[in-house]
Design an enzyme around this catalytic site. Structure first.
Site, PDB file in Angstrom:
ATOM      1  N   ILE A 139      39.949  39.674  40.120  1.00 50.57           N
ATOM      2  CA  ILE A 139      41.192  40.313  39.698  1.00 50.57           C
ATOM      3  C   ILE A 139      42.276  39.261  39.480  1.00 50.57           C
ATOM      4  CG2 ILE A 139      40.633  42.457  40.879  1.00 50.57           C
ATOM      5  CD1 ILE A 139      42.575  41.627  43.109  1.00 50.57           C
ATOM      6  N   GLY A 145      48.283  39.075  42.040  1.00 47.91           N
ATOM      7  CA  GLY A 145      49.454  39.943  41.978  1.00 47.91           C
ATOM      8  C   GLY A 145      50.710  39.178  41.599  1.00 47.91           C
ATOM      9  N   ASP A 170      47.248  28.953  44.223  1.00 51.42           N
ATOM     10  CA  ASP A 170      46.531  30.018  44.932  1.00 51.42           C
ATOM     11  C   ASP A 170      45.062  30.001  44.521  1.00 51.42           C
ATOM     12  OD1 ASP A 170      45.494  32.255  46.120  1.00 51.42           O
ATOM     13  OD2 ASP A 170      47.157  33.570  45.579  1.00 51.42           O
ATOM     14  N   HIS A 186      40.033  35.648  42.935  1.00 55.74           N
ATOM     15  CA  HIS A 186      40.506  35.604  41.551  1.00 55.74           C
ATOM     16  C   HIS A 186      39.610  34.785  40.625  1.00 55.74           C
ATOM     17  CE1 HIS A 186      44.001  37.424  43.331  1.00 55.74           C
ATOM     18  NE2 HIS A 186      44.141  36.395  44.138  1.00 55.74           N
TER      19      HIS A 186
END
Length: 286
Positions: free
Chosen positions: A208, A211, A188, A193
């Site tokens: 961040i 998830g 990903d 990110h």
């Protein structure tokens, strides 16, 4: 109209052949925080190929193809900006344990498009099978801000009741400042990110954590704490992403056992007054 629900739901399923090796599994486990302490026998089952067991959440990155959130945006009838997109929820149903090395065929399609008013939710369903039969079924809920309001189906209106009473176990799992940079090597590469400028454009003070990294780390905590380190006992695992984690923060993982076949989980960011991170989280056991 950026989202044409009828066109998206009518699109043909996409089929892909994927493959993975023990190296991919090891990298994934390191990406979700395994290997601390490095010589702990309980950690070596995630980090040493001769003892390797595969966490079911590896299914979300197996094959290291286009991540489900990104893949769901390339369906006919879906034209939205990546900066408006968040991973809203994830569920996995395991048909049998994932082998440490394998090949499989995945079939993906949009199973639902929900109109939440101020947002849309896309449900991308992926089914994987190898020569011996089905392996897993994965549902990724993709939250697209500002793309609702066309009068479509709002989707399920109920959520699991929150667990009650004191948790049976509470554990803390620190994340590294470079956790997202390591995890993204499993496939990903969303700049949210890693790129501070992109993160700020999306409304965050800095990049961040994925998830799905929190998702995997939480399942590892459950397996290690309540399942004697046996990931094969996990039959399904579902969560709603309730908030973000910034790399370097500590995950506080609370676990309840309402019955012998169920674990309820709530995850928060310890340093931010227990701001919710994962909610409506249920692990079913076999």
């Amino acid at each position: 109209m950026p989202i044409d629900a009828a066109k998206a739901l009518a699109a043909e399923p996409r089929t892909e052949e994927i493959a993975w090796t023990p190296k991919d599994v090891l990298l994934y486990h390191l990406g979700i925080g395994a290997g601390v302490p490095a010589t702990d026998p309980a950690e070596l089952r995630y980090t040493l190929e001769s003892r390797l067991r595969v966490l079911p959440s590896f299914a979300t990155v197996a094959g290291a193809g286009v991540p489900g959130v990104i893949s769901g945006l390339s369906v006919p009838g879906i034209e939205v900006e990546l900066s408006r997109v968040l991973h809203g929820g994830q569920s996995l149903r395991m048909h049998r344990p994932i082998p440490v090395r394998g090949t499989a065929v995945t079939t993906s399609r949009l199973a639902a498009v929900w109109d939440k008013g101020r947002a849309a939710v896309l449900v991308l369903r992926t089914e994987a099978a190898d020569a011996d039969g089905p392996l897993w079924t994965s549902d990724a809920q993709i939250f697209v801000r500002g793309e609702g309001g066309w009068g479509g189906d709002r989707g399920p209106a109920t959520r699991p009741a929150p667990p009650t009473g004191e948790p049976e176990r509470t554990v803390e799992r620190p994340t590294r400042e470079d956790q997202a940079l390591l995890y993204r090597l499993s496939g990903d590469l969303n700049p949210l990110h890693a790129d501070p400028d992109f993160a700020r454009a999306a409304g965050f003070e800095r990049p961040i954590l994925h998830g799905l990294c929190t998702y995997g780390s939480t399942l590892k905590a459950v397996v290690d704490t309540l399942l004697d380190g046996d990931p094969a006992r996990v039959r399904s695992y579902a969560t709603r992403f309730a908030g973000v984690v910034y790399p370097g923060e500590t995950l506080r993982v609370r676990m309840w056992r309402p019955d012998t076949d169920t674990v309820r989980v709530a995850v928060s960011a310890a340093e931010r007054d227990d701001a919710p991170v994962l909610a409506d989280t249920v692990v079913r056991l076999g």
